[in-house]
Structures are given as structure tokens and as C-alpha cells.
Design a protein around this motif. Structure first.
Motif, short mmCIF file in Angstrom:
data_model
loop_
_atom_site.label_atom_id
_atom_site.label_comp_id
_atom_site.label_asym_id
_atom_site.label_seq_id
_atom_site.Cartn_x
_atom_site.Cartn_y
_atom_site.Cartn_z
N GLY A 193 -5.82 10.69 2.21
CA GLY A 193 -5.59 9.92 1.00
C GLY A 193 -5.20 8.47 1.21
O GLY A 193 -5.13 7.70 0.24
N MET A 194 -4.94 8.07 2.47
CA MET A 194 -4.49 6.69 2.69
C MET A 194 -5.58 5.66 2.39
O MET A 194 -5.31 4.57 1.91
CB MET A 194 -4.01 6.51 4.12
N GLU A 195 -6.81 6.02 2.66
CA GLU A 195 -7.91 5.09 2.39
C GLU A 195 -7.98 4.77 0.90
O GLU A 195 -8.15 3.61 0.50
CB GLU A 195 -9.23 5.68 2.86
N TYR B 32 -7.27 1.17 -1.03
CA TYR B 32 -8.26 0.62 -1.96
C TYR B 32 -7.61 0.28 -3.30
O TYR B 32 -7.83 -0.80 -3.87
CB TYR B 32 -9.40 1.62 -2.16
N GLN B 33 -6.81 1.20 -3.84
CA GLN B 33 -6.17 0.99 -5.14
C GLN B 33 -5.20 -0.20 -5.09
O GLN B 33 -5.13 -1.00 -6.03
CB GLN B 33 -5.42 2.26 -5.56
N ALA B 34 -4.46 -0.33 -3.99
CA ALA B 34 -3.49 -1.42 -3.88
C ALA B 34 -4.18 -2.78 -3.86
O ALA B 34 -3.75 -3.72 -4.53
CB ALA B 34 -2.65 -1.24 -2.61
N VAL B 35 -5.27 -2.88 -3.10
CA VAL B 35 -6.00 -4.14 -3.03
C VAL B 35 -6.65 -4.45 -4.38
O VAL B 35 -6.68 -5.60 -4.83
CB VAL B 35 -7.03 -4.10 -1.90
N ILE C 32 0.82 -1.20 0.00
CA ILE C 32 0.00 0.00 0.00
C ILE C 32 0.86 1.26 0.00
O ILE C 32 0.54 2.24 -0.68
CB ILE C 32 -0.93 -0.01 1.23
N LEU C 33 1.96 1.23 0.72
CA LEU C 33 2.81 2.41 0.84
C LEU C 33 4.28 1.99 0.74
O LEU C 33 4.91 1.66 1.74
CB LEU C 33 2.57 3.12 2.18
N PRO C 34 4.84 2.01 -0.46
CA PRO C 34 6.26 1.66 -0.61
C PRO C 34 7.15 2.56 0.23
O PRO C 34 6.87 3.75 0.40
CB PRO C 34 6.52 1.88 -2.11
#
Length: 265
Positions: free
Chosen positions: A248-250, A254-257, A216-218
Motif C-alpha cells: 500500500g505504500m505506493e 501517489y495520493q500524497a503527491v 507521505i507517512l505521518p
């Protein structure tokens, strides 16, 4: 209903269409062969039959509506009359659990994963008691977590197959693949678990682990967005999870999953 008499098969195994039902039928035939050397045929209806499938599908072939208590969740039904029997459930994996329950009633046990944990008795006679037996689990989700980021990879694949096989035989339904999702071992570990758990036994497959935050967060995003990383002692750090309250973390999660699901549907 008599299945074997003096080592001779007295019925056929008939299953509803579907890969898990077919696997359940193969397992029943396999263990009957191991127990007695009898070759119980799997195929079309002809004479006395053991039906494996959904509750409604089996009930129709048994001659009518379901005749007893309805199971819940992954619960199953084992029912029989003189010339027919059914191993059924609302989920395909529940019919497989019914097969293993019946095999246990004949003396089979699976104490731990692998052939060393399996005990198969020698029998000459086997039957399904007439009547209606229902068993439902107390917990909807039942499983274990197992790490897939181990080396060598071949060892994991062999262990995964044995562990998932043991889980199904003990009516567990959820395999948690603990793995570094973005790491190099992920794809073969996922493929090994997927082939065994989802396709063949109809179990649930979960993905995740302590490395999931890297998907989710490199870590290299720290230079441009330090506010997205957790704070320790008043300072932002790159270790550990992402900051769940950052703006913006939510959406990033979502995008990563979503990307993960597209690659591994």
C-alpha cells in the motif's frame, strides 16, 4: 547590427507574447540603460528591431525559415543581419539565456548572487555580430538545491530572489527547494521561489527534502501501521524513511503527491 552608437539607441526591442519573453525584453532594456543610460524602447515593430521569442516566431520576422544550426534542450540562437537581430530558443527561458549571453559579450558578468556579484561596464557602442550563433547545454537539467526552512523567513525570500536571478543569468534552469513540505515555513518558501523561478524566468521548480517522507507517512501512523515504517536491527522505528516494500505504500505516496499538486499547482 548596431544596437547603440555613441550612447544613442538605434533599434527597438520587440518580444513574442508571454511573461518570460516580456521579462527577457525588460532585462535587455534594463542592462542597456545601466551600461549606457540609453532608453531602448520596448514595443511594436518600427525600423530596426531586436526580436526576442521562440525560434519560429523570430525567424518569420527576420524574413524566413531558421537559417542555421538548431539548438537542443535549452539551447538558444543569437543571429543578426544589418537591420535586425533575434534572441531565440524553443523554450521561453532559452530566449532569456540568449539575452544574458549577449550582455556577457558586452562585458556584463554575474560572479555570485546579489548586486555585489554583478559587474556592468560603461559602453557607448554595442552591436550584435552578423551571422548565426547557437549554444546548447551539455546537460538537460542544471540547477542547485537551496533550503527553504530557514528563519527568519524574510531572509530566505531575499536570498531566494538573488540566487534564482543569478542562476538564470548563468543559464541554470532548475531550482530545487529543499524544505519540510508539511512544515510551517513551506508555503511562504514555496511562494517566494514560485514568484521568482516559474512565473518570471520560466525555470523548473522541484520540491522535496529529507522531510518529504512525513508528508507521505505521518509519524503518528506508527501505532496502527508499524509495518509501513523502516526496520533497523529487526525492529520497526519511526525515524527515517518509510518502508518502500510495504503493501500500500505506493498508493499512499501517489495520493500524497497528488494532494500536494492540488494545493500548489
Amino acid at each position: 547590427m548596431k544596437i547603440l552608437e555613441n550612447g544613442r539607441p538605434l533599434c527597438r526591442i520587440v518580444h513574442e507574447e508571454g511573461s518570460v519573453y516580456a521579462f527577457a525584453a525588460q532585462e535587455l532594456a534594463k542592462y542597456l540603460r545601466l551600461m549606457s543610460k540609453a532608453q531602448v524602447p520596448v514595443g511594436e515593430e518600427n525600423g530596426p528591431c531586436v526580436y526576442i521569442g521562440s525560434l519560429d516566431w523570430c525567424a518569420v520576422r527576420m524574413g524566413g525559415e531558421p537559417a542555421g544550426e538548431h539548438p537542443t534542450a535549452d539551447g538558444f540562437v543569437v543571429a543578426a543581419r544589418q537591420d535586425a537581430a533575434m534572441l531565440a530558443g524553443d523554450e521561453p527561458r532559452a530566449a532569456l539565456y540568449a539575452v544574458y549571453y549577449l550582455l556577457e559579450s558586452w562585458g556584463c558578468t554575474w560572479a555570485f548572487p546579489g548586486l555585489g556579484g554583478e559587474s556592468v561596464p560603461f559602453v557607448r557602442d554595442a552591436s550584435v555580430p552578423e551571422g548565426w550563433y547557437t549554444e546548447s547545454p551539455s546537460f538537460e537539467k542544471r540547477g542547485i538545491m537551496y533550503g527553504g526552512d530557514c528563519f527568519p523567513q524574510e531572509a530566505f525570500e531575499e536570498q531566494a530572489e538573488a540566487i534564482i536571478d543569478w542562476m538564470a543569468k548563468n543559464r541554470l534552469n532548475c531550482y530545487f527547494l529543499h524544505v519540510e513540505v508539511g512544515g510551517s515555513p513551506f508555503q511562504p518558501a514555496y511562494q517566494a521561489a514560485y514568484r521568482s523561478a516559474v512565473v518570471r524566468r520560466g525555470m523548473l521548480l522541484e520540491l522535496g527534502g529529507h522531510g518529504f517522507q512525513n508528508l507521505i507517512l505521518p509519524r503518528d501512523a506508527f501505532g496502527t501501521h508499524p509495518e509501513r515504517f523502516i526496520e533497523k536491527n529487526g525492529e520497526r522505528v519511526t525515524t527515517g524513511n518509510f518502508c518502500i516494500s510495504a503493501v500500500g505504500m505506493e498508493e499512499l505516496a501517489y495520493q500524497a503527491v497528488q494532494q500536494l499538486l492540488e494545493v500548489y499547482p
